[in-house]
Scaffold this motif. Structure first.
Motif, PDB file in Angstrom:
ATOM      1  N   SER A 166      49.416  51.051   8.568  1.00 60.78           N
ATOM      2  CA  SER A 166      50.497  51.864   8.045  1.00 60.78           C
ATOM      3  C   SER A 166      49.975  53.284   7.873  1.00 60.78           C
ATOM      4  O   SER A 166      48.903  53.477   7.308  1.00 60.78           O
ATOM      5  CB  SER A 166      50.919  51.296   6.689  1.00 60.78           C
ATOM      6  OG  SER A 166      51.652  52.244   5.972  1.00 60.78           O
ATOM      7  N   TRP A 215      65.390  44.368   8.395  1.00 60.56           N
ATOM      8  CA  TRP A 215      64.182  43.800   8.997  1.00 60.56           C
ATOM      9  C   TRP A 215      64.432  43.641  10.493  1.00 60.56           C
ATOM     10  O   TRP A 215      65.522  43.284  10.914  1.00 60.56           O
ATOM     11  CB  TRP A 215      63.881  42.444   8.378  1.00 60.56           C
ATOM     12  CG  TRP A 215      63.311  42.569   7.001  1.00 60.56           C
ATOM     13  CD1 TRP A 215      64.006  42.605   5.826  1.00 60.56           C
ATOM     14  CD2 TRP A 215      61.936  42.699   6.658  1.00 60.56           C
ATOM     15  NE1 TRP A 215      63.136  42.759   4.770  1.00 60.56           N
ATOM     16  CE2 TRP A 215      61.863  42.801   5.255  1.00 60.56           C
ATOM     17  CE3 TRP A 215      60.746  42.731   7.403  1.00 60.56           C
ATOM     18  CZ2 TRP A 215      60.655  42.941   4.576  1.00 60.56           C
ATOM     19  CZ3 TRP A 215      59.541  42.861   6.723  1.00 60.56           C
ATOM     20  CH2 TRP A 215      59.502  42.964   5.328  1.00 60.56           C
ATOM     21  N   PHE A 226      56.426  39.061  14.669  1.00 53.73           N
ATOM     22  CA  PHE A 226      56.409  39.425  13.255  1.00 53.73           C
ATOM     23  C   PHE A 226      57.694  40.154  12.890  1.00 53.73           C
ATOM     24  O   PHE A 226      58.382  40.704  13.740  1.00 53.73           O
ATOM     25  CB  PHE A 226      55.191  40.311  12.942  1.00 53.73           C
ATOM     26  CG  PHE A 226      55.101  41.562  13.776  1.00 53.73           C
ATOM     27  CD1 PHE A 226      55.586  42.769  13.294  1.00 53.73           C
ATOM     28  CD2 PHE A 226      54.549  41.528  15.046  1.00 53.73           C
ATOM     29  CE1 PHE A 226      55.510  43.923  14.067  1.00 53.73           C
ATOM     30  CE2 PHE A 226      54.467  42.678  15.823  1.00 53.73           C
ATOM     31  CZ  PHE A 226      54.952  43.874  15.329  1.00 53.73           C
ATOM     32  N   LEU A 263      54.152  52.507  11.593  1.00 54.47           N
ATOM     33  CA  LEU A 263      53.530  51.191  11.580  1.00 54.47           C
ATOM     34  C   LEU A 263      52.978  50.977  12.982  1.00 54.47           C
ATOM     35  O   LEU A 263      53.702  51.146  13.976  1.00 54.47           O
ATOM     36  CB  LEU A 263      54.554  50.109  11.235  1.00 54.47           C
ATOM     37  CG  LEU A 263      54.036  48.670  11.307  1.00 54.47           C
ATOM     38  CD1 LEU A 263      52.916  48.440  10.286  1.00 54.47           C
ATOM     39  CD2 LEU A 263      55.176  47.683  11.067  1.00 54.47           C
ATOM     40  N   TYR A 302      56.213  39.339   0.942  1.00 51.84           N
ATOM     41  CA  TYR A 302      55.769  39.974   2.185  1.00 51.84           C
ATOM     42  C   TYR A 302      54.735  41.028   1.796  1.00 51.84           C
ATOM     43  O   TYR A 302      54.497  41.271   0.617  1.00 51.84           O
ATOM     44  CB  TYR A 302      56.953  40.576   2.949  1.00 51.84           C
ATOM     45  CG  TYR A 302      57.728  41.641   2.208  1.00 51.84           C
ATOM     46  CD1 TYR A 302      57.462  42.990   2.420  1.00 51.84           C
ATOM     47  CD2 TYR A 302      58.738  41.305   1.300  1.00 51.84           C
ATOM     48  CE1 TYR A 302      58.174  43.977   1.738  1.00 51.84           C
ATOM     49  CE2 TYR A 302      59.449  42.284   0.624  1.00 51.84           C
ATOM     50  CZ  TYR A 302      59.161  43.611   0.847  1.00 51.84           C
ATOM     51  OH  TYR A 302      59.846  44.584   0.186  1.00 51.84           O
ATOM     52  N   VAL A 357      50.192  48.493  15.518  1.00 52.17           N
ATOM     53  CA  VAL A 357      49.417  47.261  15.638  1.00 52.17           C
ATOM     54  C   VAL A 357      48.327  47.495  16.679  1.00 52.17           C
ATOM     55  O   VAL A 357      48.594  48.003  17.770  1.00 52.17           O
ATOM     56  CB  VAL A 357      50.309  46.068  16.052  1.00 52.17           C
ATOM     57  CG1 VAL A 357      49.473  44.796  16.158  1.00 52.17           C
ATOM     58  CG2 VAL A 357      51.442  45.871  15.050  1.00 52.17           C
ATOM     59  N   TYR A 397      59.295  43.257  10.619  1.00 49.86           N
ATOM     60  CA  TYR A 397      58.827  44.509  10.028  1.00 49.86           C
ATOM     61  C   TYR A 397      60.031  45.312   9.567  1.00 49.86           C
ATOM     62  O   TYR A 397      61.147  45.102  10.009  1.00 49.86           O
ATOM     63  CB  TYR A 397      58.002  45.319  11.042  1.00 49.86           C
ATOM     64  CG  TYR A 397      58.807  45.876  12.189  1.00 49.86           C
ATOM     65  CD1 TYR A 397      59.339  47.158  12.138  1.00 49.86           C
ATOM     66  CD2 TYR A 397      59.066  45.103  13.315  1.00 49.86           C
ATOM     67  CE1 TYR A 397      60.096  47.666  13.182  1.00 49.86           C
ATOM     68  CE2 TYR A 397      59.821  45.600  14.366  1.00 49.86           C
ATOM     69  CZ  TYR A 397      60.325  46.880  14.291  1.00 49.86           C
ATOM     70  OH  TYR A 397      61.088  47.373  15.316  1.00 49.86           O
ATOM     71  N   PHE A 445      47.288  45.535  11.415  1.00 58.31           N
ATOM     72  CA  PHE A 445      48.548  46.214  11.109  1.00 58.31           C
ATOM     73  C   PHE A 445      48.167  47.464  10.327  1.00 58.31           C
ATOM     74  O   PHE A 445      47.569  47.371   9.252  1.00 58.31           O
ATOM     75  CB  PHE A 445      49.449  45.319  10.267  1.00 58.31           C
ATOM     76  CG  PHE A 445      50.058  44.189  11.049  1.00 58.31           C
ATOM     77  CD1 PHE A 445      51.310  44.321  11.621  1.00 58.31           C
ATOM     78  CD2 PHE A 445      49.368  42.995  11.225  1.00 58.31           C
ATOM     79  CE1 PHE A 445      51.878  43.290  12.360  1.00 58.31           C
ATOM     80  CE2 PHE A 445      49.924  41.962  11.961  1.00 58.31           C
ATOM     81  CZ  PHE A 445      51.170  42.105  12.529  1.00 58.31           C
ATOM     82  N   VAL A 478      54.577  36.556  10.111  1.00 52.97           N
ATOM     83  CA  VAL A 478      53.703  36.743  11.269  1.00 52.97           C
ATOM     84  C   VAL A 478      53.380  35.375  11.856  1.00 52.97           C
ATOM     85  O   VAL A 478      52.851  34.507  11.162  1.00 52.97           O
ATOM     86  CB  VAL A 478      52.409  37.480  10.856  1.00 52.97           C
ATOM     87  CG1 VAL A 478      51.508  37.697  12.054  1.00 52.97           C
ATOM     88  CG2 VAL A 478      52.751  38.805  10.191  1.00 52.97           C
ATOM     89  N   VAL A 516      55.762  44.187   6.292  1.00 52.15           N
ATOM     90  CA  VAL A 516      55.486  43.226   7.371  1.00 52.15           C
ATOM     91  C   VAL A 516      55.609  41.826   6.790  1.00 52.15           C
ATOM     92  O   VAL A 516      55.187  41.578   5.659  1.00 52.15           O
ATOM     93  CB  VAL A 516      54.063  43.437   7.953  1.00 52.15           C
ATOM     94  CG1 VAL A 516      53.680  42.304   8.892  1.00 52.15           C
ATOM     95  CG2 VAL A 516      53.966  44.768   8.672  1.00 52.15           C
ATOM     96  N   ASP A 517      56.182  40.903   7.568  1.00 51.76           N
ATOM     97  CA  ASP A 517      56.362  39.533   7.094  1.00 51.76           C
ATOM     98  C   ASP A 517      56.468  38.578   8.285  1.00 51.76           C
ATOM     99  O   ASP A 517      56.592  39.025   9.432  1.00 51.76           O
ATOM    100  CB  ASP A 517      57.652  39.450   6.252  1.00 51.76           C
ATOM    101  CG  ASP A 517      57.664  38.217   5.355  1.00 51.76           C
ATOM    102  OD1 ASP A 517      56.646  37.508   5.276  1.00 51.76           O
ATOM    103  OD2 ASP A 517      58.702  37.977   4.717  1.00 51.76           O
TER     104      ASP A 517
END
Length: 149
Positions: free
Chosen positions: A124, A103, A68, A80, A35, A82, A70, A122, A139, A136-137
């Motif tokens: 941070s 998560w 997504f 975080l 990720y 978006v 997170y 995204f 998506v 983040v993973d």
């Protein structure tokens, strides 16, 4: 649906050149791929790192859902956010603290007017914390409105 996850996704991800630090790949606990993450100790307080998802072929006057995973792990780890390219000024989604290290799932409705969104960012933002990370993973972009849980 379009899989934009990092291990095997088909999407075009770019690090922002004008930010303060980069997101980096981190191995998943179960060992199946990776990720993207920003460790809590990277940069100075309020520094920002941006990862851009470039979107092509979105149809005008259509709706999409960006889903997504997170994680905000650690105390005072930061924020975080978006952003959608056509609404640069205000984030469409924001989370600023994790209740635990789990998560979670984020969902964002993207409605394409006459002007189509050509990227999702995204961002941070570094907090005061010294441990933990923002990750983040998984998506995924699907056409139509976001499904109810």
């Amino acid at each position: 649906s379009v899989d934009c996850s990092f291990s095997r996704g088909v999407c075009d991800w770019k690090q922002d050149a004008d930010d303060d630090f980069d997101w980096n790949p981190a191995d998943r606990d179960r060992g199946d791929g990776y990720y993207m993450a920003v460790p809590a100790f990277v940069g100075h307080k309020n520094d920002k790192g941006r990862l851009n998802l470039l979107l092509t072929d979105l149809r005008p006057k259509s709706s999409y859902c960006l889903i997504f995973s997170y994680r905000l792990a650690g105390e005072k780890v930061g924020k975080l956010r978006v952003f959608l390219a056509n609404k640069k000024s205000a984030p469409v989604w924001e989370e600023n603290k994790g209740k635990d290290e789990k998560w979670r799932t984020g969902k964002i409705e993207i409605f394409q007017g006459a002007e189509t969104t050509n990227s999702v960012t995204f961002e941070s933002e570094r907090g005061k914390g010294k441990t933990g990370e923002i990750g983040v993973d998984n998506v995924i972009l699907i056409s139509g409105p976001c499904p109810e849980d």
